[in-house]
Structures are given as C-alpha cells and as structure tokens.
Design an enzyme around this catalytic site. Structure first.
Site, mmCIF file in Angstrom:
data_model
loop_
_atom_site.group_PDB
_atom_site.id
_atom_site.type_symbol
_atom_site.label_atom_id
_atom_site.label_comp_id
_atom_site.label_asym_id
_atom_site.label_seq_id
_atom_site.Cartn_x
_atom_site.Cartn_y
_atom_site.Cartn_z
ATOM 1 N N LYS A 71 -70.222 132.446 55.386
ATOM 2 C CA LYS A 71 -70.952 131.820 56.497
ATOM 3 C C LYS A 71 -70.435 130.421 56.814
ATOM 4 O O LYS A 71 -70.506 129.973 57.941
ATOM 5 C CB LYS A 71 -72.441 131.737 56.158
ATOM 6 C CG LYS A 71 -73.160 133.068 56.280
ATOM 7 C CD LYS A 71 -74.617 132.934 55.936
ATOM 8 C CE LYS A 71 -75.339 134.262 55.975
ATOM 9 N NZ LYS A 71 -75.785 134.666 57.311
ATOM 10 N N ASN A 116 -81.030 142.126 54.338
ATOM 11 C CA ASN A 116 -80.974 140.661 54.277
ATOM 12 C C ASN A 116 -81.784 140.041 55.401
ATOM 13 O O ASN A 116 -81.890 140.584 56.492
ATOM 14 C CB ASN A 116 -79.517 140.179 54.316
ATOM 15 C CG ASN A 116 -79.045 139.886 55.737
ATOM 16 O OD1 ASN A 116 -79.286 138.785 56.267
ATOM 17 N ND2 ASN A 116 -78.425 140.858 56.379
ATOM 18 N N PHE A 120 -79.303 132.678 59.026
ATOM 19 C CA PHE A 120 -78.239 131.737 59.419
ATOM 20 C C PHE A 120 -78.214 130.467 58.548
ATOM 21 O O PHE A 120 -78.143 129.343 59.058
ATOM 22 C CB PHE A 120 -78.365 131.321 60.900
ATOM 23 C CG PHE A 120 -78.100 132.393 61.908
ATOM 24 C CD1 PHE A 120 -77.568 133.619 61.534
ATOM 25 C CD2 PHE A 120 -78.373 132.179 63.254
ATOM 26 C CE1 PHE A 120 -77.324 134.621 62.479
ATOM 27 C CE2 PHE A 120 -78.129 133.150 64.206
ATOM 28 C CZ PHE A 120 -77.616 134.376 63.825
ATOM 29 N N SER A 180 -78.475 139.222 65.475
ATOM 30 C CA SER A 180 -79.078 139.123 64.148
ATOM 31 C C SER A 180 -80.587 139.311 64.267
ATOM 32 O O SER A 180 -81.220 138.713 65.134
ATOM 33 C CB SER A 180 -78.790 137.760 63.521
ATOM 34 O OG SER A 180 -79.628 137.590 62.394
ATOM 35 N N ASN A 182 -82.703 138.230 62.174
ATOM 36 C CA ASN A 182 -83.378 137.256 61.318
ATOM 37 C C ASN A 182 -83.593 135.891 61.944
ATOM 38 O O ASN A 182 -84.009 134.957 61.268
ATOM 39 C CB ASN A 182 -82.592 137.103 60.010
ATOM 40 C CG ASN A 182 -82.442 138.434 59.319
ATOM 41 O OD1 ASN A 182 -83.419 139.172 59.201
ATOM 42 N ND2 ASN A 182 -81.235 138.775 58.904
ATOM 43 N N THR A 183 -83.265 135.751 63.223
ATOM 44 C CA THR A 183 -83.591 134.533 63.965
ATOM 45 C C THR A 183 -84.500 134.992 65.096
ATOM 46 O O THR A 183 -84.100 135.819 65.916
ATOM 47 C CB THR A 183 -82.314 133.852 64.504
ATOM 48 O OG1 THR A 183 -81.549 133.397 63.385
ATOM 49 C CG2 THR A 183 -82.641 132.654 65.399
ATOM 50 N N LYS A 222 -71.157 140.130 69.716
ATOM 51 C CA LYS A 222 -71.590 141.030 68.634
ATOM 52 C C LYS A 222 -72.973 141.590 68.939
ATOM 53 O O LYS A 222 -73.910 140.823 69.174
ATOM 54 C CB LYS A 222 -71.601 140.293 67.292
ATOM 55 C CG LYS A 222 -71.959 141.215 66.134
ATOM 56 C CD LYS A 222 -71.516 140.654 64.820
ATOM 57 C CE LYS A 222 -71.925 141.555 63.670
ATOM 58 N NZ LYS A 222 -71.563 140.970 62.384
ATOM 59 N N THR A 250 -71.260 147.136 64.831
ATOM 60 C CA THR A 250 -72.549 146.537 65.148
ATOM 61 C C THR A 250 -72.999 145.585 64.041
ATOM 62 O O THR A 250 -72.425 145.587 62.955
ATOM 63 C CB THR A 250 -73.655 147.608 65.272
ATOM 64 O OG1 THR A 250 -73.897 148.167 63.962
ATOM 65 C CG2 THR A 250 -73.326 148.690 66.223
ATOM 66 N N ASN A 251 -74.101 144.923 64.343
ATOM 67 C CA ASN A 251 -74.799 144.117 63.345
ATOM 68 C C ASN A 251 -75.665 145.049 62.475
ATOM 69 O O ASN A 251 -75.526 146.264 62.542
ATOM 70 C CB ASN A 251 -75.659 143.058 64.074
ATOM 71 C CG ASN A 251 -75.747 141.767 63.284
ATOM 72 O OD1 ASN A 251 -76.031 141.801 62.082
ATOM 73 N ND2 ASN A 251 -75.507 140.647 63.931
ATOM 74 N N TYR A 323 -68.592 144.485 55.130
ATOM 75 C CA TYR A 323 -69.392 143.540 54.357
ATOM 76 C C TYR A 323 -69.987 144.279 53.158
ATOM 77 O O TYR A 323 -69.512 144.137 52.028
ATOM 78 C CB TYR A 323 -70.492 142.890 55.207
ATOM 79 C CG TYR A 323 -71.244 141.791 54.478
ATOM 80 C CD1 TYR A 323 -71.663 141.953 53.165
ATOM 81 C CD2 TYR A 323 -71.530 140.581 55.089
ATOM 82 C CE1 TYR A 323 -72.330 140.948 52.479
ATOM 83 C CE2 TYR A 323 -72.204 139.564 54.410
ATOM 84 C CZ TYR A 323 -72.603 139.771 53.113
ATOM 85 O OH TYR A 323 -73.265 138.777 52.434
ATOM 86 N N SER A 324 -71.005 145.130 53.403
ATOM 87 C CA SER A 324 -71.727 145.789 52.297
ATOM 88 C C SER A 324 -70.794 146.622 51.425
ATOM 89 O O SER A 324 -70.981 146.699 50.198
ATOM 90 C CB SER A 324 -72.841 146.683 52.851
ATOM 91 O OG SER A 324 -73.676 145.946 53.709
HETATM 92 C C1 LIG Z 1 -76.149 139.315 53.627
HETATM 93 C C2 LIG Z 1 -75.643 139.543 55.020
HETATM 94 C C3 LIG Z 1 -75.510 138.463 55.888
HETATM 95 C C4 LIG Z 1 -75.048 138.656 57.179
HETATM 96 N N1 LIG Z 1 -74.914 137.576 57.997
HETATM 97 C C5 LIG Z 1 -74.414 137.745 59.245
HETATM 98 C C6 LIG Z 1 -74.230 136.625 60.090
HETATM 99 O O1 LIG Z 1 -74.485 135.481 59.725
HETATM 100 N N2 LIG Z 1 -73.736 136.854 61.350
HETATM 101 C C7 LIG Z 1 -73.408 138.106 61.788
HETATM 102 O O2 LIG Z 1 -72.942 138.250 62.922
HETATM 103 N N3 LIG Z 1 -73.553 139.183 60.987
HETATM 104 C C8 LIG Z 1 -74.059 139.019 59.749
HETATM 105 N N4 LIG Z 1 -74.204 140.115 58.928
HETATM 106 C C9 LIG Z 1 -73.891 141.475 59.457
HETATM 107 C C10 LIG Z 1 -72.509 141.961 59.040
HETATM 108 O O3 LIG Z 1 -71.502 141.142 59.579
HETATM 109 C C11 LIG Z 1 -72.284 143.416 59.517
HETATM 110 O O4 LIG Z 1 -72.305 143.432 60.922
HETATM 111 C C12 LIG Z 1 -73.321 144.390 59.000
HETATM 112 O O5 LIG Z 1 -73.703 144.080 57.676
HETATM 113 C C13 LIG Z 1 -72.848 145.834 59.032
HETATM 114 O O6 LIG Z 1 -71.684 145.994 58.259
HETATM 115 P P1 LIG Z 1 -71.688 146.551 56.734
HETATM 116 O O7 LIG Z 1 -72.481 147.829 56.751
HETATM 117 O O8 LIG Z 1 -70.246 146.717 56.389
HETATM 118 O O9 LIG Z 1 -72.372 145.515 55.911
HETATM 119 C C14 LIG Z 1 -74.694 139.961 57.625
HETATM 120 C C15 LIG Z 1 -74.800 141.030 56.749
HETATM 121 C C16 LIG Z 1 -75.263 140.848 55.458
HETATM 122 C C17 LIG Z 1 -75.375 142.035 54.537
#
Ligand SMILES: Cc1cc2nc3c(=O)[nH]c(=O)nc-3n(C[C@H](O)[C@H](O)[C@H](O)COP(=O)(O)O)c2cc1C
Length: 342
Positions: A71, A116, A120, A180, A182-183, A222, A250-251, A323-324
């Site tokens: 981040k 999560n 931010f 997101s 979460n905001t 995004k 996607t997010n 990510y995950s």
């Molecule tokens: C702990 C966590 C924090 C994340 N923070 C952000 C973020 O700050 N901004 C954003 O655009 N996506 C954020 N994401 C979303 C990831 O970039 C991604 O779009 C989403 O997790 C799906 O991909 P994945 O299944 O490979 O994790 C976050 C995901 C996780 C798990």
C-alpha cells in the site's frame, strides 16, 4: 525457483498461526532483507519471461502484484526481484491515514480466501512518491489512488486530482480506485453520472499533465465485481466515451454466497481469493465485449494457479494480477503463472 519461494511451504504453517496482518508485515520485512542480500533474484533465471507491450508501456511479463499488498510502496524493488512484471502500489490517499481498527484482515483457508476491511491504511501520496523516486527496478509501477475516508463523495474528485498530480511524474500508470468496499460510499462513485464527472475531470487533468511533462501516463479504472449487467453497460459507455486507457477487473466482493455458513461469513469487508474467481472472469468477459478494442483489461480476482491466470487472459485480459493467491501459494505462484502464460 528462488530460495524464498522454495522456503515458503515450510514457513506457511507458522505464518498461518500468526495474526494475518502481522504475518503480512513480517513477510514484507523479510522480503526486503532477503532482497538486500540478492536472495530474491537468485532463482530468476528459471522464470520464463514473455514481455508484453500494453498501455504504451513495455512490461517484462504479464504478471503483476495487485494493489493493497504494498500500500505504501515500501518494497517495490523486492517485488520486482521476485519476478513480477509490474507492481501496483496503493491505494494511496492525499493525506496519510491509519485505516480501520484491527483486526481487519482474516484468512478463510477452507476457501483459499481472505476478508479485509483495511480501509486504505497508507503513508499518504507524498511519502509514497518519495519512495518511488528512488526505485531502481525492472517492473512497471502503477500508482493506485483513492480518497481519504473523511472526504465526502461530493469532494472526492479533489482527492483524486490531487493524487494524480502528485503521482504523475513517478508513475508508469495510474489506477483510479472506485471499488473498495471499505471506504464508505466509495463504490457509489461507480454510478453513471458520478463516474462521468469524476473521470471527465481526471482525463482533463491527465491531458494538462501530458502537455506540461511531455509524457503520457495511462489512467486505468478499477471496478468492483458486484455490478449488474446494466451497471457494466453504463460504465463501459462512459469509459469508451472518455477514452479511459484501461480497466482493472476486479476488486474484492461483498457477496458472501460462496462462503455461506463459514464462521467469518458475517465479517464486514471485501472477500478475495478463490470465491471471487468466477465472477471476476465474468466481469472481464463482459467488459471485453463492450469496451473499445484498444482498451486493455487487467484481470484480477482468485488467481491461484497458472491455469487460473490463463482463464483471465482467455476472457480478454491483457495482463493479470494476484494478491490472495500469493498468501495461499507463496512466491512459487509467480513461476507457475509465468510458465503457464509463456
Ligand atoms: C488485504 C487486502 C487489501 C487490499 N487493498 C486494496 C487497495 O488498497 N486498493 C485496491 O485497489 N485493491 C485492494 N485490494 C484488492 C486486490 O487488489 C484484488 O483486487 C482483490 O483482492 C482480488 O484479487 P485476489 O483474489 O488475487 O486477491 C486488497 C485486497 C486485499 C486482500
């Protein structure tokens, strides 16, 4: 395979006993140290590299680190050394902010998923840009921008414009995060009129910055996986109208159907990992049909193997992010994906 990748299976049970956020901080710190000793690049020779030209940029390969993992742009060189062709830092906001109270990150190993509600947490755009100015790495670097939690949606455009201006000189691309969960209210910015206004202002500023600096930094948007067909059509219409440079799909999802009955089902936040895979791929396909041909999509959501990455590319993504999957499969996932898409 790098030493770190081969160590991960042994480390994972120990990491999974730790609180998820602490484990994340610990691994990031260890990665930076390992990179300082050149341990991350050691196995890189065995990583197949298929360069990709996209967005007017040269990507060493099509695999990126998704936003949220780094981040505050604290380990970009290490992620690059691990083999990622691009690293998206952020989400970054104009002012630094601590994010939501802890705990705010949860593992659901039965589903290879995470929930999560980080909110931010980040060092602010200025501090991150300072770090990026000093970077020396092969990876393309995207800067993902958002608004501070206490900025009302009516004023959100100012936060995005501010971050765009500050990040423009150091970013290879900009990602506008309006998805997101979460905001509070952030995803409402995806409504047709809101997004038209927001992106209209940002595109104008992007053109001004291009004139001033002589460099074009592409701007991507995004989006969430939780969109109805009509919303997808409306968004694609606006993206085409304003010639948005790319889409990241996607997010995380707020849908809990895939983890119904799990003890963490009711935790607030975005669900990621395996449960979002199918929906994310559907959204990529839908946008691929609707977007102008020259508008690339970065596919992200539930990639836990090379085959998952291939599915995203087949659905129409030009690049992919994880990510995950990194949490569940470790750095070995980088090799799996690069081998599958070579
Ligand atoms: C702990 C966590 C924090 C994340 N923070 C952000 C973020 O700050 N901004 C954003 O655009 N996506 C954020 N994401 C979303 C990831 O970039 C991604 O779009 C989403 O997790 C799906 O991909 P994945 O299944 O490979 O994790 C976050 C995901 C996780 C798990």
């Amino acid at each position: 395979m790098s030493l770190v990748a081969s160590l991960y299976p042994a480390l994972k049970p120990w990491l999974f006993k730790m609180d998820a956020e602490r484990a994340h901080e610990w691994t990031t710190r260890m990665m930076r140290i390992a990179n300082g000793f050149g341990l991350l690049t050691a196995g890189q020779g065995s990583l197949p590299q298929t360069p990709v030209q996209c967005l007017g940029l040269n990507f060493p390969n099509a695999l990126g680190l998704a936003a949220g993992m780094d981040k505050s742009a604290s380990a970009v060189t290490a992620w690059s050394a691990l083999g990622f062709g691009f690293v998206e830092v952020g989400t970054l906001t104009p002012r630094p902010q601590p994010g939501n109270p802890k705990p705010r990150l949860f593992r659901l190993p039965e589903h290879e998923a995470l929930i999560n509600r980080m909110g931010f947490n980040n060092v602010g755009i200025h501090a991150a840009v300072k770090r990026l100015e000093k970077r020396r790495c092969k990876a393309v670097v995207g800067v993902n921008i958002g608004k501070n939690f206490d900025t009302p949606n009516e004023a959100a455009v100012n936060d995005y414009l501010y971050c765009l201006k500050v990040a423009y000189p150091v970013a290879d691309y900009i990602a506008v995060n309006i998805s997101s969960p979460n905001t509070k209210g952030l995803r409402d910015l995806q409504a047709e009129e809101s997004i038209r206004q927001l992106l209209g202002a940002l595109k104008k500023e992007q053109a001004n910055l291009q004139k001033d600096t002589g460099k074009k930094v592409p701007m991507l948007v995004k989006i969430a996986p939780d969109l109805e067909a009509a919303q997808i059509e409306a968004l694609a219409r606006v993206f085409n109208e304003l010639a948005v440079d790319g889409v990241i799909a996607t997010n995380t999802t707020i849908n809990r159907a895939a983890i119904s009955g799990h003890s963490l089902e009711k935790e607030a936040g975005g669900l990621s990992g395996a449960p979002v895979k199918v929906r994310s791929t559907q959204v990529i396909s839908a946008f691929r049909e609707l977007l102008r041909e020259q508008t690339p999509i970065i596919g992200v959501g539930g990639i836990l193997s090379g085959a998952d990455a291939q599915e995203k590319l087949q659905a129409g993504a030009a690049l992919v992010q994880v990510y995950s999957g990194l949490v569940y499969r470790g750095p070995g996932l980088v090799k799996d994906v690069l081998t599958a898409i070579a």
